[in-house]
Design an enzyme around this catalytic site. Structure first.
Site, mmCIF file in Angstrom:
data_model
loop_
_atom_site.group_PDB
_atom_site.id
_atom_site.type_symbol
_atom_site.label_atom_id
_atom_site.label_comp_id
_atom_site.label_asym_id
_atom_site.label_seq_id
_atom_site.Cartn_x
_atom_site.Cartn_y
_atom_site.Cartn_z
ATOM 1 N N LYS A 1 -1.917 5.753 4.958
ATOM 2 C CA LYS A 1 -1.586 6.605 3.880
ATOM 3 C C LYS A 1 -2.022 7.947 4.292
ATOM 4 O O LYS A 1 -3.510 8.020 4.935
ATOM 5 C CB LYS A 1 -2.256 6.054 2.526
ATOM 6 N N ARG B 1 4.551 -5.834 -2.784
ATOM 7 C CA ARG B 1 5.871 -6.629 -2.988
ATOM 8 C C ARG B 1 5.785 -7.838 -2.076
ATOM 9 O O ARG B 1 6.228 -8.736 -2.417
ATOM 10 C CB ARG B 1 7.313 -5.715 -2.749
HETATM 11 N N1 BES Z 1 -0.106 1.211 -3.992
HETATM 12 C C1 BES Z 1 1.166 1.719 -3.749
HETATM 13 C C2 BES Z 1 1.955 2.634 -4.816
HETATM 14 C C3 BES Z 1 1.255 3.473 -5.640
HETATM 15 C C4 BES Z 1 1.442 4.970 -5.320
HETATM 16 C C5 BES Z 1 0.511 3.032 -6.936
HETATM 17 C C6 BES Z 1 0.838 5.850 -6.213
HETATM 18 C C7 BES Z 1 -0.158 4.183 -7.583
HETATM 19 C C8 BES Z 1 -0.088 5.564 -7.190
HETATM 20 C C9 BES Z 1 2.268 0.843 -2.968
HETATM 21 O O1 BES Z 1 1.733 -0.080 -2.268
HETATM 22 C C10 BES Z 1 2.831 1.833 -1.773
HETATM 23 O O2 BES Z 1 2.183 2.516 -1.126
HETATM 24 N N2 BES Z 1 4.263 1.977 -1.878
HETATM 25 C C11 BES Z 1 4.945 2.781 -1.164
HETATM 26 C C12 BES Z 1 6.277 2.026 -0.873
HETATM 27 C C13 BES Z 1 6.887 2.714 0.212
HETATM 28 C C14 BES Z 1 6.183 2.530 1.481
HETATM 29 C C15 BES Z 1 8.244 2.377 0.101
HETATM 30 C C16 BES Z 1 5.139 4.191 -1.582
HETATM 31 O O3 BES Z 1 5.189 4.173 -3.068
HETATM 32 O O4 BES Z 1 4.989 5.018 -1.412
HETATM 33 ZN ZN ZN Z 2 0.987 0.609 -0.369
#
Ligand code: BES
Ligand code: ZN
Ligand code: ZN
Length: 493
Positions: A259, A333
């Site tokens: 991230k 997921r």
């Molecule tokens: N934990 C995150 C989602 C999230 C984002 C929770 C902001 C709370 C606040 C999740 O694991 C994630 O990173 N999802 C990605 C998915 C993408 C790579 C398809 C996302 O939402 O960017």
């Molecule tokens: Zn994630």
């Protein structure tokens, strides 16, 4: 906080402070006494507007309506405004003129406990909320005499629900170096001991035996071993069985699909779904509800390292489905896929829910304050919507699955891909990915709740503090209470 119900008239009660709720700007109401002083202070009684009159020892707060979600938020804001003051006791009158309105009383008490919350474990100087004793007058109102017993029950249930929410907030707010998978397992064990729950903790060896290789892949690069936690409340002759699965990512760095720094901050809150499961089990056992409730938590840390799982890997989930990894940040997921399979194998439930901070897309779509609810079962989705918006005070909205978005998860080399090939609809495609791991028995009984927005917000909002809100706890508690009364599918009154 101690709550004392009395039939005494509000003016006859002794307390250091009186709290007065002004409904919909109605300054003519008989509860509003200091009209001149309020006018001087410019108080209009708009929603969540607070006015503390020290000389008069009165705290006024506006609420848009007499409905419990409005009252809950308004009273929480009022209580929060007392931080730093020395008032130790307060009195408040209710506006109840119908037996169903004990809901207002429940909202009021919940609002007080939720509004008084602060997370100061790491502060040298602890917060100064001195307010301890609250007397609530349930004097006859508009000729309606309240049943003391049902009022007392509303107060007790409010305390249980709000305490469980604050318990969940504490877990979510705990930094990742002090709350990792083993810590969550320890918290679960303590809860099980205190509340007479059954508790099974799966170690990596057992996870391997259970073929939960997808979860293990996500966990691999972390120095903290994963755990799967199974808690259960098993009353005698239960009226129904409910399973709740929670995403417990104690930290989500994104893994090798790292991230950006700004997005990594707050990812300690990626354990919110699992933490909510702990709070729900606490509340249902405190209330001793006649429903068998199973909670499953996938407690994992998603990190980077030479050992990390990679984009391009193909993983095999517990149910045998193969998954092409194209982004290691879509880890929730993957963890849930295995835990959902395990949970369904362990328990044939009447209803199955999962709660997860699953996608940023859900936050983009519906905003920070609302959860996204989805699934193939209209019944299960409606159960969540009915329990949330109108009664629990938590906001939730439905997001629809559709076959075209489903196709975007196709993989060239495996059964399914862990991300979709389209930029849009990310909350729905994540939900549709999970649907692939729901078995025949549960497919008409399952709903997925994406709590990525409300679980952690960096400012106060209504009854919620800055930081963890305890999202999902009050909704699921209300849902389970409704099932125990046999009106789970009905509309709220
Ligand atoms: N934990 C995150 C989602 C999230 C984002 C929770 C902001 C709370 C606040 C999740 O694991 C994630 O990173 N999802 C990605 C998915 C993408 C790579 C398809 C996302 O939402 O960017
Ligand atoms: Zn994630
Ligand atoms: Zn995540």
């Amino acid at each position: 906080m101690n709550f004392n119900l009395t039939r005494e008239k509000i003016d006859e009660i002794k307390a250091k402070l009186e709290i007065i709720i002004v409904i919909n700007g109605d300054m003519k109401h008989r509860f509003v006494k200091d009209k001149k002083a309020l006018k001087r202070a410019g108080f209009k009684g708009s929603h969540e507007e607070v006015c503390l009159l020290h000389k008069e020892r009165k705290l006024y707060v506006g609420s848009e309506s007499i409905k419990s979600p409005d009252i809950r938020a308004a009273i929480a804001v009022a209580i929060r405004s007392l931080k730093g003051t020395n008032y130790k006791s307060a009195k408040i009158a209710t506006y109840i003129n119908h037996h169903k309105c004990t809901e207002v009383l429940r909202g009021m008490v919940e609002g007080m406990i939720l509004g008084a919350y602060s997370y100061d474990r790491y502060k040298s100087k602890k917060s100064t909320q001195k307010l301890k004793d609250i007397t609530i007058s349930i004097e006859e109102y508009h000729g309606y005499e309240l049943n003391l017993e049902s009022c007392q029950r509303a107060v007790t249930n409010a305390i249980i629900g709000a305490d469980a929410t604050n318990y969940t907030r504490d877990i979510v707010n705990t930094p990742p170096d002090d709350c990792y998978p083993l810590s969550m397992a320890k918290i679960a064990k303590k809860l099980a001991k205190d509340n007479n729950l059954s508790c099974t903790i799966l170690t990596p060896k057992e996870l391997k035996k259970e073929k939960m290789d997808t979860l293990l892949a996500v966990a691999r690069a972390s120095r903290h071993e994963p755990r799967v936690i199974h808690l259960a409340h098993k009353p005698k002759n239960p009226k129904a069985t409910i399973t709740i699965v929670g995403k417990g990512l104690t930290y989500d760095s994104g893994g090798l699909s790292l991230k950006p720094s700004d997005f990594m901050v707050t990812m300690k809150a990626d354990k919110s779904g699992g933490s909510a499961v702990l709070g729900i089990l606490k509340a249902v056992s405190d209330m001793n509800l006649p429903i068998e409730v199973h909670g499953f938590i996938g407690a994992v840390e998603n990190m980077i390292g030479g050992d990390a799982y990679k984009p391009d890997d193909v993983l095999v989930a517990k149910n045998g489905k193969t998954i092409e990894v194209r982004n290691t940040d879509a880890e929730g997921r993957l963890v849930l896929a295995d835990v959902l399979c395990y949970a369904q194998e362990q328990v044939k439930a009447d209803y199955l829910f999962d709660m997860a901070t699953l996608t940023g897309a859900c936050v983009v779509g519906v905003g920070h304050y609302t959860s996204g609810v989805m699934g193939n079962s209209k019944m299960a989705v409606d159960m969540v919507l009915n329990a949330s918006n109108k009664i629990s005070g938590e906001m939730a909205t439905k997001l629809e699955f559709n076959r075209y978005l489903g196709k975007s998860l196709k993989s060239e080399i495996a059964d399914i891909c862990n991300i979709s090939n389209t930029r849009y609809g990310g909350a729905v495609t994540a939900g549709m990915f999970l649907a692939e791991f729901i078995d025949e028995h549960h497919k008409d009984r399952w709903a997925h709740i994406d709590i990525a927005g409300p679980a952690f917000v960096e400012h106060t909002w209504g009854e919620n503090p800055s930081g963890a809100s305890g999202a999902g706890v009050r909704t699921m508690l209300r849902l389970i209470e409704k099932v125990s009364r046999g009106d789970a599918h009905g509309q709220t009154k």
